[in-house]
Enzyme design. Structure first.
Site, mmCIF file in Angstrom:
data_model
loop_
_atom_site.group_PDB
_atom_site.id
_atom_site.type_symbol
_atom_site.label_atom_id
_atom_site.label_comp_id
_atom_site.label_asym_id
_atom_site.label_seq_id
_atom_site.Cartn_x
_atom_site.Cartn_y
_atom_site.Cartn_z
ATOM 1 N N ASN A 141 -10.260 0.796 0.647
ATOM 2 C CA ASN A 141 -9.237 0.627 1.683
ATOM 3 C C ASN A 141 -9.762 1.054 3.052
ATOM 4 O O ASN A 141 -10.333 2.146 3.190
ATOM 5 C CB ASN A 141 -8.010 1.477 1.348
ATOM 6 C CG ASN A 141 -7.224 0.948 0.162
ATOM 7 O OD1 ASN A 141 -7.792 0.381 -0.769
ATOM 8 N ND2 ASN A 141 -5.921 1.125 0.193
ATOM 9 N N ASP A 155 0.841 -1.193 0.000
ATOM 10 C CA ASP A 155 0.000 0.000 0.000
ATOM 11 C C ASP A 155 0.881 1.251 0.000
ATOM 12 O O ASP A 155 1.735 1.418 0.860
ATOM 13 C CB ASP A 155 -0.891 -0.025 1.253
ATOM 14 C CG ASP A 155 -1.963 1.044 1.241
ATOM 15 O OD1 ASP A 155 -2.319 1.522 0.152
ATOM 16 O OD2 ASP A 155 -2.453 1.384 2.338
ATOM 17 N N THR A 193 -8.115 3.002 9.416
ATOM 18 C CA THR A 193 -8.399 3.769 10.629
ATOM 19 C C THR A 193 -9.605 3.215 11.390
ATOM 20 O O THR A 193 -9.589 3.164 12.627
ATOM 21 C CB THR A 193 -8.625 5.257 10.297
ATOM 22 O OG1 THR A 193 -7.484 5.744 9.577
ATOM 23 C CG2 THR A 193 -8.810 6.076 11.551
ATOM 24 N N HIS A 252 -9.357 5.228 -1.461
ATOM 25 C CA HIS A 252 -8.577 5.311 -0.231
ATOM 26 C C HIS A 252 -9.302 6.246 0.742
ATOM 27 O O HIS A 252 -10.173 7.015 0.345
ATOM 28 C CB HIS A 252 -7.179 5.864 -0.518
ATOM 29 C CG HIS A 252 -6.300 4.921 -1.260
ATOM 30 N ND1 HIS A 252 -5.236 4.276 -0.671
ATOM 31 C CD2 HIS A 252 -6.319 4.502 -2.552
ATOM 32 C CE1 HIS A 252 -4.639 3.507 -1.564
ATOM 33 N NE2 HIS A 252 -5.282 3.624 -2.716
ATOM 34 N N GLY A 302 -6.993 8.860 7.322
ATOM 35 C CA GLY A 302 -7.243 9.214 8.712
ATOM 36 C C GLY A 302 -8.691 9.613 8.946
ATOM 37 O O GLY A 302 -9.605 9.144 8.264
ATOM 38 N N ASP A 313 2.720 4.948 -5.469
ATOM 39 C CA ASP A 313 2.127 6.253 -5.216
ATOM 40 C C ASP A 313 3.067 7.338 -5.739
ATOM 41 O O ASP A 313 3.946 7.815 -5.036
ATOM 42 C CB ASP A 313 1.870 6.446 -3.716
ATOM 43 C CG ASP A 313 1.142 7.748 -3.417
ATOM 44 O OD1 ASP A 313 0.966 8.562 -4.348
ATOM 45 O OD2 ASP A 313 0.754 7.954 -2.253
#
Length: 282
Positions: free
Chosen positions: A227, A84, A230, A205, A178, A106
């Site tokens: 994904n 990831d 958190t 994401h 987050g 990424d």
């Protein structure tokens, strides 16, 4: 069984559901995620960040942990081991060589040309090893929410896909990693336009904390992989805090870590139903 994500994501893309990608942080979390998904008959992507790989002890440690659990738990559902947010060509190659079956590069902080160039180099190596490749366009917000939502440029997205042979794409539609501060401002019109233009599975994401309607709308607009990290962290931490407050004399780490198992499994099962990945036949 370990596999790449190609067939799983294409099936989800065509049938209108999403494959869950749950981040693993240690052996226990890996076991809990596999247990829940086996019970739900849901395919699963085990996502591992570079920081989590370092915490585990290295790329090979992660691979051997996952393979051993799959064997010892007699796991029959499709399982993808996914890097990831790989930050470099080198990290993606290390993951592939160690036995990961999927990698994400990424390059969202790079120029379009740089992102295309490195992505294509990774794809060339990955395809020779039967490994899937995910890429990202548009820099997602980090743990600190940006003051304004970040959206991918539509023309850059379509150009990027036309110049690469990626298997899946993570665009930025105002999603962040987050916890969201305030109401998420997701651009579903952009997401739908990207889906129609590129015709490959899309990835969401920063899905932790999004309500049911936003998740379902994202799937409707072409998202085939979601994904989650958190939400699992909060569920586990809350359960462990309660356990420790009620059992102040406990010092056995197995009991402490294990006190969050039910919370993680319950969260996963809720997500599997919401994403529509449960009770799938492969």
């Amino acid at each position: 069984m370990l596999c790449n994500s190609d067939d799983l994501l294409l099936k989800a893309y065509k049938e209108g559901y999403a494959i869950p990608a749950y981040n693993i942080n240690n052996l226990e979390w890996t076991k809990y995620i596999l247990k829940a998904c086996v019970e739900d008959n849901s395919p699963v992507i085990l996502a591992v960040t570079e920081s989590a790989i370092k915490y585990f002890g290295g790329y090979h440690t992660v691979v051997n942990t996952v393979k051993s659990l799959v064997q010892d738990m007699n796991v029959k559902i499709p399982v993808v081991l996914h890097l990831d947010h790989g930050s470099s060509y080198e990290s993606c190659i290390k993951a592939i060589d160690a036995g990961f079956t999927s990698v994400m590069f990424d390059g969202s902080n790079l120029s379009l040309d740089e992102n295309v160039d490195i992505t294509n180099k990774i794809i060339e190596y990955a395809k020779a090893h039967d490994v899937s490749v995910e890429a990202e366009i548009g820099n997602l917000g980090a743990d600190e929410n940006p003051s304004e939502p970040v959206y991918s440029d539509f023309d850059e997205v379509t150009e990027f896909v036309s110049r690469t042979d990626i298997d899946s794409l993570a665009p930025s539609i105002g999603n962040v990693h987050g916890i969201y501060k305030g109401e998420p401002k997701l651009n579903f019109e952009l997401l739908g336009s990207i889906c129609k233009a590129v015709k490959i599975p899309l990835v969401l994401h920063g899905a932790s904390g999004l309500d049911e309607n936003k998740i379902k709308t994202a799937i409707f607009c072409g998202v085939s992989k979601i994904n989650i990290n958190t939400d699992l962290q909060y569920a586990w931490a809350s359960a462990v805090r309660i356990y420790l407050n009620q059992n102040k004399d406990v010092y056995d780490p197995r009991k402490i870590i294990g006190s969050g198992e039910k919370a993680i499994i319950n969260t996963i099962k809720q997500k599997n139903i919401l994403f529509g990945s449960n009770n799938k036949v492969y």
